[in-house]
Design an enzyme around this catalytic site. Sequence first.
Site, PDB file in Angstrom:
ATOM      1  N   GLU A 289     -37.500 -42.722  87.268  1.00 60.85           N
ATOM      2  CA  GLU A 289     -38.266 -42.436  88.478  1.00 60.85           C
ATOM      3  C   GLU A 289     -37.854 -43.340  89.630  1.00 60.85           C
ATOM      4  O   GLU A 289     -37.212 -44.374  89.443  1.00 60.85           O
ATOM      5  CB  GLU A 289     -39.770 -42.566  88.206  1.00 60.85           C
TER       6      GLU A 289
ATOM      7  N   LYS B 180     -50.914 -38.785  84.862  1.00 58.11           N
ATOM      8  CA  LYS B 180     -51.086 -39.378  86.202  1.00 58.11           C
ATOM      9  C   LYS B 180     -52.305 -40.302  86.158  1.00 58.11           C
ATOM     10  O   LYS B 180     -53.403 -39.940  86.587  1.00 58.11           O
ATOM     11  CB  LYS B 180     -51.233 -38.278  87.257  1.00 58.11           C
TER      12      LYS B 180
ATOM     13  N   ARG C 161     -51.913 -30.135  85.139  1.00 56.37           N
ATOM     14  CA  ARG C 161     -51.439 -31.495  84.897  1.00 56.37           C
ATOM     15  C   ARG C 161     -52.613 -32.452  84.690  1.00 56.37           C
ATOM     16  O   ARG C 161     -52.563 -33.340  83.842  1.00 56.37           O
ATOM     17  CB  ARG C 161     -50.552 -31.971  86.060  1.00 56.37           C
TER      18      ARG C 161
END
Length: 340
Positions: free
Chosen positions: A220, A184, A82
């Site tokens: 989210e 992220k 990721r």
Amino acid sequence: MGNSTIDWNSLGFSYIKTDFRYISHWKDGQWDEGRLTEDNRLAISEASTALHYGQQCFEGLKAYRCKDGSINLFRPDQNAKRMQRSCERLLAPLVSEEKFIDACRQVVLANEHFIPPYGTGGSLYLRPFLIGVGDNMGVNSAPEFIFSVFCIPVGNYFKHGLSPSNFVVSEYDRAAPQGTGAAKVGGNYAASLLPGVQAKKRNFSDCIYLDPLTHTKIEEVGTANFFGITRDDTFITPVSPSILPSITKYSLLQVAKDRLGLEAVEGDIRIDELDRFKEAGACGTAVVIAPIGGIQYGEKFHVFHSETEVGPVTQKLYKELTGIQFGDIEAPEGWIVKLG
């Protein structure tokens, strides 16, 4: 700070300076070998892209003390992958999976006495991060980068067992439709600070973000992923290009399907169809699972299983996943890296 001064049962999620952290520098097209250091301060150029243009990303994962004294690192390969995807989005150099896992391994073993004992529910939280540094003024990729990993001991998020909390749908967007929502990166989190505080002022735990394109579907929950359990026992979690692909979420999808025998899918969760769900929750590395009691949407307040009791399926998911992480339940192949 030695571990003798730590009260393992009162740990929260706060910074504690541990003994060692890992640091590696990228310059002239390559990473150096990296090393452990006791210094928890970074000296960087005032013109670093991380400071001005947000060229930085990070990860979060945990190491767990098992009953037999060994240490489990949970799915670090997924965090490495990721971070590579985040780096690609930011035009930053990739950290190889091998280097990433080795850095985590070094940091855990060098700070082993900071791992909360088995039975306390605590774990060692690792924060790998990558920042663009060096002298640079133009809006372009940095001439140099730093990759670092530090760790802190953290407590069990729920001191007295799982407990549901309530959330409110925000009018703000967490990310843009074709933006950096799936990476992220710090900017996503900076953007969430104001809506989060506004939610807390209204006595909600945090806010729910809808899809930025149509504002009709849940994306989210604060800084975590959402999931729902339908009345016919299907585990559903939202799918969207602007959602951060949570490693906890994908672990729960597999656990729900393979261990609990549920139908497990990624799909749309419309904000006006909450009646489909008998249970709901948020999931992420820090919290594992945060059961959702109810959601406020405009004038409507929708309660799922209960505002005070945790639903049975959510409880089973939590027990299974934490059991795997702490080594009490056999893990699916490749999920655990043993460190001792």
